[in-house]
Design a protein around this motif. Sequence first.
Motif, PDB file in Angstrom:
ATOM      1  N   GLU A 149       0.829  -1.208   0.000  1.00 37.80           N
ATOM      2  CA  GLU A 149       0.000   0.000   0.000  1.00 37.80           C
ATOM      3  C   GLU A 149       0.867   1.263   0.000  1.00 37.80           C
ATOM      4  O   GLU A 149       0.582   2.228  -0.727  1.00 37.80           O
ATOM      5  N   GLU A 150       1.937   1.252   0.800  1.00 37.19           N
ATOM      6  CA  GLU A 150       2.833   2.405   0.875  1.00 37.19           C
ATOM      7  C   GLU A 150       3.593   2.575  -0.429  1.00 37.19           C
ATOM      8  O   GLU A 150       3.768   3.704  -0.922  1.00 37.19           O
ATOM      9  N   PHE A 151       4.051   1.463  -0.993  1.00 33.83           N
ATOM     10  CA  PHE A 151       4.792   1.516  -2.255  1.00 33.83           C
ATOM     11  C   PHE A 151       3.891   2.038  -3.369  1.00 33.83           C
ATOM     12  O   PHE A 151       4.320   2.836  -4.209  1.00 33.83           O
ATOM     13  N   HIS A 152       2.643   1.599  -3.374  1.00 38.15           N
ATOM     14  CA  HIS A 152       1.683   2.051  -4.383  1.00 38.15           C
ATOM     15  C   HIS A 152       1.515   3.573  -4.328  1.00 38.15           C
ATOM     16  O   HIS A 152       1.478   4.243  -5.375  1.00 38.15           O
ATOM     17  N   LYS A 153       1.427   4.121  -3.127  1.00 38.37           N
ATOM     18  CA  LYS A 153       1.283   5.570  -2.978  1.00 38.37           C
ATOM     19  C   LYS A 153       2.523   6.307  -3.491  1.00 38.37           C
ATOM     20  O   LYS A 153       2.421   7.347  -4.138  1.00 38.37           O
ATOM     21  N   GLU A 154       3.700   5.744  -3.179  1.00 35.85           N
ATOM     22  CA  GLU A 154       4.942   6.372  -3.633  1.00 35.85           C
ATOM     23  C   GLU A 154       5.039   6.358  -5.164  1.00 35.85           C
ATOM     24  O   GLU A 154       5.432   7.350  -5.783  1.00 35.85           O
ATOM     25  N   VAL A 155       4.673   5.226  -5.772  1.00 42.06           N
ATOM     26  CA  VAL A 155       4.727   5.116  -7.223  1.00 42.06           C
ATOM     27  C   VAL A 155       3.688   6.032  -7.871  1.00 42.06           C
ATOM     28  O   VAL A 155       3.944   6.660  -8.904  1.00 42.06           O
ATOM     29  N   LYS A 156       2.530   6.124  -7.258  1.00 46.49           N
ATOM     30  CA  LYS A 156       1.477   7.008  -7.773  1.00 46.49           C
ATOM     31  C   LYS A 156       1.972   8.458  -7.811  1.00 46.49           C
ATOM     32  O   LYS A 156       1.798   9.161  -8.825  1.00 46.49           O
ATOM     33  N   ALA A 157       2.599   8.895  -6.730  1.00 49.25           N
ATOM     34  CA  ALA A 157       3.132  10.260  -6.690  1.00 49.25           C
ATOM     35  C   ALA A 157       4.228  10.442  -7.727  1.00 49.25           C
ATOM     36  O   ALA A 157       4.314  11.479  -8.390  1.00 49.25           O
ATOM     37  N   PHE A 158       5.060   9.423  -7.900  1.00 49.48           N
ATOM     38  CA  PHE A 158       6.151   9.489  -8.871  1.00 49.48           C
ATOM     39  C   PHE A 158       5.629   9.579 -10.302  1.00 49.48           C
ATOM     40  O   PHE A 158       6.079  10.401 -11.095  1.00 49.48           O
ATOM     41  N   VAL A 159       4.665   8.718 -10.628  1.00 47.13           N
ATOM     42  CA  VAL A 159       4.130   8.673 -11.991  1.00 47.13           C
ATOM     43  C   VAL A 159       3.348   9.934 -12.326  1.00 47.13           C
ATOM     44  O   VAL A 159       3.478  10.496 -13.417  1.00 47.13           O
ATOM     45  N   GLU A 160       2.535  10.408 -11.387  1.00 47.59           N
ATOM     46  CA  GLU A 160       1.678  11.563 -11.657  1.00 47.59           C
ATOM     47  C   GLU A 160       2.432  12.892 -11.621  1.00 47.59           C
ATOM     48  O   GLU A 160       1.987  13.865 -12.212  1.00 47.59           O
ATOM     49  N   ASN A 161       3.549  12.931 -10.925  1.00 43.02           N
ATOM     50  CA  ASN A 161       4.272  14.210 -10.799  1.00 43.02           C
ATOM     51  C   ASN A 161       5.746  14.051 -11.156  1.00 43.02           C
ATOM     52  O   ASN A 161       6.616  14.643 -10.527  1.00 43.02           O
TER      53      ASN A 161
END
Length: 461
Positions: A253-265
């Motif tokens: 769950e934490e990794f998913h959030k980090e990747v989401k922030a990375f991909v979107e920004n």
Amino acid sequence: MANVLVDLDVESLAPEVHKEDKPDFSSTRKLYSYVKKRTFAAFVASKKCPPTCENASPALWLCCGQSFKEPSSIHKHVSNSHASEIHLLTSETLDVMLRQAHSEDSMEELSDESTDVLSWIPDTSHVQEDDLIKGPGEVLLYYCYCRLNDPQMICQWQKELCSKFHMTGKVRVATEGINGTVGGTKTATNLYVKAMLSHPSFKIMQVQDFKKSEGGAECFSDLKVGVYKEIVPMGVDPDILSYRLAGIHLEPEEFHKEVKAFVENQSSISDTILLDCRNFYESKIGQFDQCLAPDIRKFSYFPDYVENNLDLFRDKKVLMYCTGGIRCERGSAYLRSKNICKEVYQLKGGIHKYLEQFPDGFYRGKLFVFDERYAIAFNEDIISECRYCSCPWDQYQLCSTDFCCQLVLSCATCRERGLTACCPACQAKEQNHSDVSSDGLPRREECECTMSRPRIPKDTL
């Protein structure tokens, strides 16, 4: 002993241990985590502003002339600026605790080592033999870093255990732990997991540490169990570079959030690298969006890859992932040992655990596995293509040339046309039947597609 146990990151530690909970001295990682976390927490608490503290800013903590309002900021500051003090305090505490527990631990270890292998084989008199051979099956993937005083005995135990349960697969044993992927019926794999968890050497393991996928004993040609220097072959002596230096573990769950922030920004987070530490043929058929996937053929090339690309990682926040998590343990430790990254994180449980929770997340394509299935699917995406006609294709098969162990992506249509080798050079060899040398022994050459690939590529972002 304590001096080599203190290089752990607080963020990767287990939940807080309360006073009434006795730390598990037989599980070294739990002991290290317990001491380091309590030491770190005490140090942070000592920096908290007293109620009478007069400060211009509403800081909750004061340290090194700086004020901090958020727990994450003071934790990061202490981790980066006071590592030596934390290490010293932890070392001193560990010395005391280890001296107190030495006698009891020695007796326990002696008892474990002297135990007969067969005594750790569970009773299966209540199980029908057919249930261990026929019926729905699955494949287990797992690893455990723990001190094994007699890896040869564990190796023999694993052979006896798998044979009794009619299981096949591969198991690597070393003084640093165990790493395995085995297949059998679900009755067999359930018994195997229970046997593993009941063994005193693997008390630290939990049921969720075993990643499961559809399959069975047929996914492996046989059973291979051996004793090695490393449980994952990186080519660096574990006595010199320990897994204890690994990066901060992030739950899926934490990794998913980090990747989401990375991909979107991504444009505004140029200081982050999403790093795939697997081999090129694995990342070719499945990977996270916008990742850096090194073009390397073996994990043992990874240290040299890092050395050749130090500037790439300098002052970067690295999010690392691999199949089940084990390569990240050593890979992140190696990267951290270079002291060039701002932060190093790793996906706990690897892609396997991530896809169990996020099959439609940021990882697209297949997950490569090291058995005769070659890949398992959690989504319908195909991100690779046929080597010959470039149509979407992600089903690996071995090169049809004898003695060549390369994998090839050749679609059904091209295979019908006889295009079944990994490259033109192998295709020609197959047609000429020239795979046997003059002395009659099989010839195993590096084929064209391998020789043309740089062993250690130089990457840029």
